[in-house]
Motif scaffolding. Structure first.
Motif, PDB file in Angstrom:
ATOM      1  N   PRO A 105      14.309  22.691  25.851  1.00 61.03           N
ATOM      2  CA  PRO A 105      14.427  22.170  27.218  1.00 61.03           C
ATOM      3  C   PRO A 105      13.168  21.427  27.669  1.00 61.03           C
ATOM      4  CG  PRO A 105      14.919  24.536  27.151  1.00 61.03           C
ATOM      5  CD  PRO A 105      14.448  24.132  25.805  1.00 61.03           C
ATOM      6  N   ILE A 106      12.019  21.904  27.263  1.00 62.49           N
ATOM      7  CA  ILE A 106      10.765  21.239  27.635  1.00 62.49           C
ATOM      8  C   ILE A 106      10.702  19.876  26.961  1.00 62.49           C
ATOM      9  CG2 ILE A 106       8.247  21.390  27.563  1.00 62.49           C
ATOM     10  CD1 ILE A 106       8.707  24.500  27.397  1.00 62.49           C
ATOM     11  N   SER A 107      11.056  19.823  25.702  1.00 61.12           N
ATOM     12  CA  SER A 107      11.062  18.558  24.968  1.00 61.12           C
ATOM     13  C   SER A 107      12.010  17.564  25.601  1.00 61.12           C
ATOM     14  CB  SER A 107      11.462  18.787  23.508  1.00 61.12           C
ATOM     15  OG  SER A 107      10.543  19.642  22.888  1.00 61.12           O
ATOM     16  N   SER A 108      13.138  18.066  26.077  1.00 68.79           N
ATOM     17  CA  SER A 108      14.107  17.196  26.733  1.00 68.79           C
ATOM     18  C   SER A 108      13.522  16.578  28.000  1.00 68.79           C
ATOM     19  CB  SER A 108      15.362  18.007  27.062  1.00 68.79           C
ATOM     20  OG  SER A 108      16.278  17.217  27.753  1.00 68.79           O
ATOM     21  N   VAL A 109      12.840  17.388  28.800  1.00 69.23           N
ATOM     22  CA  VAL A 109      12.203  16.868  30.016  1.00 69.23           C
ATOM     23  C   VAL A 109      11.125  15.845  29.651  1.00 69.23           C
ATOM     24  CG1 VAL A 109      10.742  17.489  31.993  1.00 69.23           C
ATOM     25  CG2 VAL A 109      12.686  18.911  31.400  1.00 69.23           C
ATOM     26  N   LEU A 112       5.017  11.104  30.421  1.00 72.81           N
ATOM     27  CA  LEU A 112       4.414  11.237  31.755  1.00 72.81           C
ATOM     28  C   LEU A 112       5.354  10.671  32.806  1.00 72.81           C
ATOM     29  CD1 LEU A 112       1.946  11.833  33.622  1.00 72.81           C
ATOM     30  CD2 LEU A 112       1.187   9.508  33.088  1.00 72.81           C
ATOM     31  N   ASP A 113       5.873   9.490  32.548  1.00 71.32           N
ATOM     32  CA  ASP A 113       6.779   8.842  33.502  1.00 71.32           C
ATOM     33  C   ASP A 113       8.030   9.683  33.745  1.00 71.32           C
ATOM     34  OD1 ASP A 113       4.985   6.734  33.657  1.00 71.32           O
ATOM     35  OD2 ASP A 113       6.056   5.522  32.178  1.00 71.32           O
ATOM     36  N   ARG A 114       8.598  10.265  32.686  1.00 69.83           N
ATOM     37  CA  ARG A 114       9.810  11.083  32.823  1.00 69.83           C
ATOM     38  C   ARG A 114       9.562  12.315  33.681  1.00 69.83           C
ATOM     39  NH1 ARG A 114      14.209  10.828  29.167  1.00 69.83           N
ATOM     40  NH2 ARG A 114      14.368  13.077  29.361  1.00 69.83           N
ATOM     41  N   VAL A 122       9.906  15.504  38.701  1.00 66.08           N
ATOM     42  CA  VAL A 122       9.261  16.465  39.595  1.00 66.08           C
ATOM     43  C   VAL A 122       8.958  15.869  40.972  1.00 66.08           C
ATOM     44  CG1 VAL A 122       7.206  17.923  39.911  1.00 66.08           C
ATOM     45  CG2 VAL A 122       8.281  17.746  37.655  1.00 66.08           C
ATOM     46  N   ALA A 123       8.451  14.661  41.003  1.00 65.83           N
ATOM     47  CA  ALA A 123       8.024  14.060  42.276  1.00 65.83           C
ATOM     48  C   ALA A 123       8.443  12.597  42.360  1.00 65.83           C
ATOM     49  CB  ALA A 123       6.507  14.182  42.415  1.00 65.83           C
ATOM     50  N   PRO A 124       9.750  12.330  42.411  1.00 67.26           N
ATOM     51  CA  PRO A 124      10.223  10.948  42.357  1.00 67.26           C
ATOM     52  C   PRO A 124       9.765  10.069  43.525  1.00 67.26           C
ATOM     53  CG  PRO A 124      12.018  12.418  42.936  1.00 67.26           C
ATOM     54  CD  PRO A 124      10.847  13.275  42.569  1.00 67.26           C
ATOM     55  N   ALA A 125       9.468  10.659  44.649  1.00 73.23           N
ATOM     56  CA  ALA A 125       9.076   9.862  45.821  1.00 73.23           C
ATOM     57  C   ALA A 125       7.561   9.696  45.944  1.00 73.23           C
ATOM     58  CB  ALA A 125       9.616  10.510  47.088  1.00 73.23           C
ATOM     59  N   ALA A 145       6.024  20.568  32.774  1.00 72.13           N
ATOM     60  CA  ALA A 145       7.413  20.419  32.306  1.00 72.13           C
ATOM     61  C   ALA A 145       8.042  21.783  32.049  1.00 72.13           C
ATOM     62  CB  ALA A 145       7.462  19.561  31.047  1.00 72.13           C
ATOM     63  N   SER A 146       7.278  22.705  31.518  1.00 71.51           N
ATOM     64  CA  SER A 146       7.781  24.056  31.247  1.00 71.51           C
ATOM     65  C   SER A 146       8.171  24.769  32.536  1.00 71.51           C
ATOM     66  CB  SER A 146       6.703  24.852  30.506  1.00 71.51           C
ATOM     67  OG  SER A 146       7.093  26.189  30.354  1.00 71.51           O
ATOM     68  N   VAL A 147       7.299  24.739  33.527  1.00 74.56           N
ATOM     69  CA  VAL A 147       7.598  25.404  34.799  1.00 74.56           C
ATOM     70  C   VAL A 147       8.725  24.674  35.520  1.00 74.56           C
ATOM     71  CG1 VAL A 147       6.657  26.044  37.061  1.00 74.56           C
ATOM     72  CG2 VAL A 147       5.298  26.410  34.996  1.00 74.56           C
ATOM     73  N   TRP A 148       8.733  23.358  35.447  1.00 74.57           N
ATOM     74  CA  TRP A 148       9.801  22.576  36.071  1.00 74.57           C
ATOM     75  C   TRP A 148      11.156  22.955  35.477  1.00 74.57           C
ATOM     76  CZ3 TRP A 148      11.334  20.093  40.073  1.00 74.57           C
ATOM     77  CH2 TRP A 148      12.436  19.230  40.002  1.00 74.57           C
ATOM     78  N   THR A 149      11.217  23.062  34.161  1.00 78.02           N
ATOM     79  CA  THR A 149      12.450  23.435  33.479  1.00 78.02           C
ATOM     80  C   THR A 149      12.940  24.800  33.959  1.00 78.02           C
ATOM     81  OG1 THR A 149      11.827  22.157  31.533  1.00 78.02           O
ATOM     82  CG2 THR A 149      13.475  23.866  31.203  1.00 78.02           C
ATOM     83  N   MET A 150      12.014  25.737  34.083  1.00 75.60           N
ATOM     84  CA  MET A 150      12.396  27.073  34.557  1.00 75.60           C
ATOM     85  C   MET A 150      12.837  27.030  36.015  1.00 75.60           C
ATOM     86  SD  MET A 150      10.193  30.559  34.307  1.00 75.60           S
ATOM     87  CE  MET A 150      10.940  32.141  34.685  1.00 75.60           C
ATOM     88  N   ALA A 151      12.143  26.257  36.848  1.00 80.78           N
ATOM     89  CA  ALA A 151      12.501  26.154  38.271  1.00 80.78           C
ATOM     90  C   ALA A 151      13.904  25.570  38.432  1.00 80.78           C
ATOM     91  CB  ALA A 151      11.479  25.317  39.027  1.00 80.78           C
TER      92      ALA A 151
END
Length: 148
Positions: free
Chosen positions: A7-11, A35-37, A42-45, A89-95
């Protein structure tokens, strides 16, 4: 069963099927596209969020190098930057997994949390490696119905 890195690799948008291959990718230098992905997820705006991971001048120099010479190692993230990005990315995936959608995960990441002494989870995670397990602990308690 999927390995933790999937999942982290996917993000990140890279191919790493297990934690060791993810570590190798980080050490080799994650591409700027990773980085861009992550920033977009996480913070698109927030068009300045990437500068929390790579300084503005360094990122500008790397983008210029990348545009001129594609695949140049100077256009990749350093191991330290890649580690910070993979941690996020790891924490984002879990969130996202805990909250069920990106908007709810984003609210969690960017709102002050009482168990973090009023700090935002995203800030705690990006500060250093010791912040990640603290935020993951909160997410774990949320996931399994404990009080947080």
């Amino acid at each position: 069963m999927l390995a933790v890195a999937d999942p982290i690799s996917s993000v990140l948008g890279i191919k790493a099927s297990d934690p060791l291959s993810l570590m190798a990718a980080v050490e080799h230098g994650l591409p700027l596209a990773a980085l861009d992905r992550v920033v977009h997820a996480v913070a698109p705006a927030d068009n300045k969020f990437a500068f929390r991971i790579v300084t503005r001048s360094t990122l500008a120099r790397r983008r210029k190098t990348w545009a001129a010479a594609k695949q140049d190692t100077a256009s990749r993230l350093s191991a330290e930057e890649g580690t910070r990005l993979a941690r996020l990315a790891s924490v984002w995936t879990m969130a996202v997994s805990v909250w069920g959608d990106e908007a709810a995960a984003r609210r969690f990441m960017f709102e002050a949390h009482p168990l973090l002494q009023g700090r935002r989870p995203v800030d705690v995670v990006l500060e250093n490696e010791l912040g990640r397990p603290v935020v993951e602990g909160i997410l774990g308690r949320l996931q399994y119905g404990s009080a947080v």
